[in-house]
Design a protein around this motif. Sequence first.
Motif, PDB file in Angstrom:
ATOM      1  N   GLY A  64       0.807  -1.155  -0.255  1.00 20.54           N
ATOM      2  CA  GLY A  64       0.011  -0.019  -0.138  1.00 20.54           C
ATOM      3  C   GLY A  64       0.809   1.328   0.045  1.00 20.54           C
ATOM      4  N   LEU A  65       1.956   1.332   0.777  1.00 19.63           N
ATOM      5  CA  LEU A  65       2.967   2.319   0.879  1.00 19.63           C
ATOM      6  C   LEU A  65       3.566   2.741  -0.434  1.00 19.63           C
ATOM      7  CD1 LEU A  65       4.253   2.165   4.387  1.00 19.63           C
ATOM      8  CD2 LEU A  65       3.142   4.179   3.457  1.00 19.63           C
ATOM      9  N   ILE A  66       3.941   1.443  -1.288  1.00 20.41           N
ATOM     10  CA  ILE A  66       4.676   1.674  -2.224  1.00 20.41           C
ATOM     11  C   ILE A  66       3.771   1.965  -3.235  1.00 20.41           C
ATOM     12  CG2 ILE A  66       5.917   0.478  -4.158  1.00 20.41           C
ATOM     13  CD1 ILE A  66       7.145  -1.700  -1.876  1.00 20.41           C
ATOM     14  N   ALA A  67       2.452   1.611  -3.357  1.00 19.09           N
ATOM     15  CA  ALA A  67       1.357   2.064  -4.326  1.00 19.09           C
ATOM     16  C   ALA A  67       0.967   3.437  -4.142  1.00 19.09           C
ATOM     17  CB  ALA A  67       0.029   1.277  -3.979  1.00 19.09           C
ATOM     18  N   ALA A  68       1.308   3.935  -2.982  1.00 18.22           N
ATOM     19  CA  ALA A  68       0.894   5.373  -2.997  1.00 18.22           C
ATOM     20  C   ALA A  68       2.199   6.136  -3.108  1.00 18.22           C
ATOM     21  CB  ALA A  68       0.471   5.767  -1.477  1.00 18.22           C
ATOM     22  N   GLY A  69       3.337   5.626  -2.848  1.00 23.29           N
ATOM     23  CA  GLY A  69       4.557   6.658  -3.030  1.00 23.29           C
ATOM     24  C   GLY A  69       5.337   6.282  -4.030  1.00 23.29           C
ATOM     25  N   GLY A  70       5.267   4.893  -4.836  1.00 27.24           N
ATOM     26  CA  GLY A  70       5.978   4.691  -5.858  1.00 27.24           C
ATOM     27  C   GLY A  70       7.423   4.263  -5.263  1.00 27.24           C
TER      28      GLY A  70
ATOM     29  N   SER B 132       2.200  -1.700  -7.685  1.00 23.83           N
ATOM     30  CA  SER B 132       1.918  -1.018  -9.046  1.00 23.83           C
ATOM     31  C   SER B 132       0.320  -1.395  -9.603  1.00 23.83           C
ATOM     32  CB  SER B 132       2.930  -1.458  -9.865  1.00 23.83           C
ATOM     33  OG  SER B 132       4.229  -1.012  -9.319  1.00 23.83           O
ATOM     34  N   MET B 133       0.033  -2.723  -9.455  1.00 20.43           N
ATOM     35  CA  MET B 133      -1.025  -3.133 -10.207  1.00 20.43           C
ATOM     36  C   MET B 133      -2.597  -2.604  -9.273  1.00 20.43           C
ATOM     37  SD  MET B 133       0.207  -6.785 -11.524  1.00 20.43           S
ATOM     38  CE  MET B 133       1.449  -6.837 -12.368  1.00 20.43           C
TER      39      MET B 133
ATOM     40  N   LEU C  16      -7.032   0.680  -9.173  1.00 19.87           N
ATOM     41  CA  LEU C  16      -7.630   1.909  -8.309  1.00 19.87           C
ATOM     42  C   LEU C  16      -7.990   3.203  -9.216  1.00 19.87           C
ATOM     43  CD1 LEU C  16      -8.981   3.080  -5.673  1.00 19.87           C
ATOM     44  CD2 LEU C  16      -6.587   3.755  -5.211  1.00 19.87           C
ATOM     45  N   MET C  17      -6.999   3.609  -9.839  1.00 21.58           N
ATOM     46  CA  MET C  17      -7.030   4.946 -10.631  1.00 21.58           C
ATOM     47  C   MET C  17      -7.783   4.468 -11.959  1.00 21.58           C
ATOM     48  SD  MET C  17      -5.318   6.922  -8.938  1.00 21.58           S
ATOM     49  CE  MET C  17      -5.564   8.052  -9.670  1.00 21.58           C
ATOM     50  N   THR C  18      -7.935   3.357 -12.501  1.00 23.25           N
ATOM     51  CA  THR C  18      -8.821   3.055 -13.578  1.00 23.25           C
ATOM     52  C   THR C  18     -10.241   2.854 -12.983  1.00 23.25           C
ATOM     53  OG1 THR C  18      -7.972   0.661 -13.545  1.00 23.25           O
ATOM     54  CG2 THR C  18      -6.961   2.236 -15.084  1.00 23.25           C
ATOM     55  N   THR C  19     -10.365   2.298 -11.977  1.00 20.01           N
ATOM     56  CA  THR C  19     -11.786   2.259 -11.323  1.00 20.01           C
ATOM     57  C   THR C  19     -12.378   3.441 -11.305  1.00 20.01           C
ATOM     58  OG1 THR C  19     -11.341   0.468 -10.134  1.00 20.01           O
ATOM     59  CG2 THR C  19     -13.016   1.455  -9.327  1.00 20.01           C
TER      60      THR C  19
ATOM     61  N   ILE D 217      -5.615  -0.729   3.001  1.00 21.33           N
ATOM     62  CA  ILE D 217      -6.691  -1.318   2.487  1.00 21.33           C
ATOM     63  C   ILE D 217      -6.231  -2.119   0.883  1.00 21.33           C
ATOM     64  CG2 ILE D 217      -8.265  -0.273   3.776  1.00 21.33           C
ATOM     65  CD1 ILE D 217      -9.375   0.550   1.107  1.00 21.33           C
ATOM     66  N   LEU D 218      -5.395  -1.384   0.292  1.00 21.08           N
ATOM     67  CA  LEU D 218      -5.136  -1.912  -1.170  1.00 21.08           C
ATOM     68  C   LEU D 218      -4.817  -3.069  -1.606  1.00 21.08           C
ATOM     69  CD1 LEU D 218      -3.218   1.383  -2.547  1.00 21.08           C
ATOM     70  CD2 LEU D 218      -5.633   0.780  -2.911  1.00 21.08           C
ATOM     71  N   VAL D 219      -4.021  -3.719  -0.658  1.00 26.62           N
ATOM     72  CA  VAL D 219      -3.795  -5.272  -0.869  1.00 26.62           C
ATOM     73  C   VAL D 219      -5.153  -5.987  -0.574  1.00 26.62           C
ATOM     74  CG1 VAL D 219      -2.476  -7.249  -0.038  1.00 26.62           C
ATOM     75  CG2 VAL D 219      -1.441  -5.044  -0.479  1.00 26.62           C
TER      76      VAL D 219
END
Length: 588
Positions: free
Chosen positions: A64-70, A300-301, A306-309, A378-380
Amino acid sequence: MSQFAINIIFVGGSFLLYILIAIWAKAGSTKDFYVAGGGVHPITNGMAIGADWMSAASFISMAGLIAAGGYANSTFLMGWTGGYVLLAMLLAPYLRKFGKFTVPEFIGDRFYSKNARLVAVLCLIVASVTYVIGQMAGAGVAFSRFLEVDATLGLMIAAIVVFIYAVLGGMKGITYTQVAQYCVLIIAYTIPAVFISVQLTGNPIPGLGLFSTHVDSGMPLLTKLNQIITDLGFNEYTADVDNKLNMVLFTLSLMIGTAGLPHVIIRFFTVPKVADARWSAGWALVFIALLYLTAPAVASMARLNLMTTIYPDGTSSEPIQYDERPNWVKEWEVTGLIQFEDKNSDGRIQLYNDSPAFESEAQARGWEGNELVVNRDILVLANPEIANLPGWVIGLIAAGGLAAALSTAAGLLLAISSAVSHDLIKGSINPNISEKGELLAARISMAVAIVVATWLGANPPGFAAQVVALAFGIAAASLFPALMMGIFSKRVNNTGAIAGMLTGLVFTLAYIFVYKGWLFIPGTNNLPDTPENWVLGISPLSIGAVGAIVNFAVAFAVSNATEEPPVEIQELVESVRYPRGAGQAQDH
């Protein structure tokens, strides 16, 4: 069958398994309770270490943190992985050679001082309680969604389950429970990742899918992700880090904090001999790699999904109507971990970087502020729902997330209880306590620790992985230098070790509390936790590395200004550095 029923079957079935294992492996002696009798097989121990290590922070929050901050947040991945190598190479075999039950016991004997042992107990409890806050918070997140209750009640349920199998089984029960939990969590993590990788890229290996072509757009997946988020004012996902000093210090803090974590170190006391400690470390690295090599792809996925939702056409031009939001958003809204506020009253969901740099663009689009707040933790857990995967996959990841949080929480609570009962009560207060009395004290102290961790977990000072990073910083600044100097320096004496540990601990805690709140109580911080307020740009999450340097410097300075350690202690240090065999863990 409803999704709730499927979740109950997976979660309930896994919990029943854990409790049955705890009953089967019930600790009948202090040796069983502290080190599982000292006869755990290296492969079994490696798998248990993997479960102990892959906490809620790894399973739930890291991606989730990697997803948010890359790329910027990939420091979590680098620090934790590198730290485990450090632990396996520099500490584990030598501590096993020493042959004691706990980290404070090693420090007390090596620095020939009850006071050193007590200071180590203090450091251990502070670091472990901080760590377990993150685990309980992560468990609360998972329970709240998959059992469809609010986060506080989810936290209470998690505490009850941990109480049953950790207090009953001790290290013996926890070891074999963690083997089962590892199997659950690694299957739960990888199966959804494979599904989503195939769905987005056509590649069944998530790590390779990350660098493959996005099926819908024909663009490289990371390029597509960068395009969507930069159109909404976010930094590029693959952008470099501006503050290199903070990045280096943060990675170092995680690495040496890992090597100083008592709940992981204590696992190396459960094997019969030094060679088994080394093999345990090797197997643990294999088991950990299975998840850590998958995490960047999952992150990443998840971000792309999330963005394409929210922006189904793959651009930032037209967000979805709130009334047309998918069911998974509605379900997570119930928990309070997704929140929507229609600021411009257009009925659509605007998700973007509400920053001054993007303000003019937002105004031109008629947007009046970011309207969707998504808790990173919650992302994972939500990823399978976002990707419309089958219900059994969602149930599986529910069980895996809970297994990750509870396995580490149990290991931490055992470290706390053994420090209180074995090092504080038996080591200092009542050396003549009976084995039965010590076992009772261990269970009572574990129960108290669960209550404290549950209360603090209801209001954590950050996301699960951030709270865990604070714990690593505390361990890095207090315990790691003492362990390293205890093994590799014959000159450091008891006065130096005590001064170093206390200075490192106080320095690090004071810096953290200034920004995070004193004793992590919300609203008591002196300064906002923002980069412009940090000293030299050093985050509270990174200060542990500086604290460790302070610890080393004070310990060496004080030791050189005072008497050398006794000859027998110097000989002990020499013998520990050459691990040519070790006896069983001793109870003194």
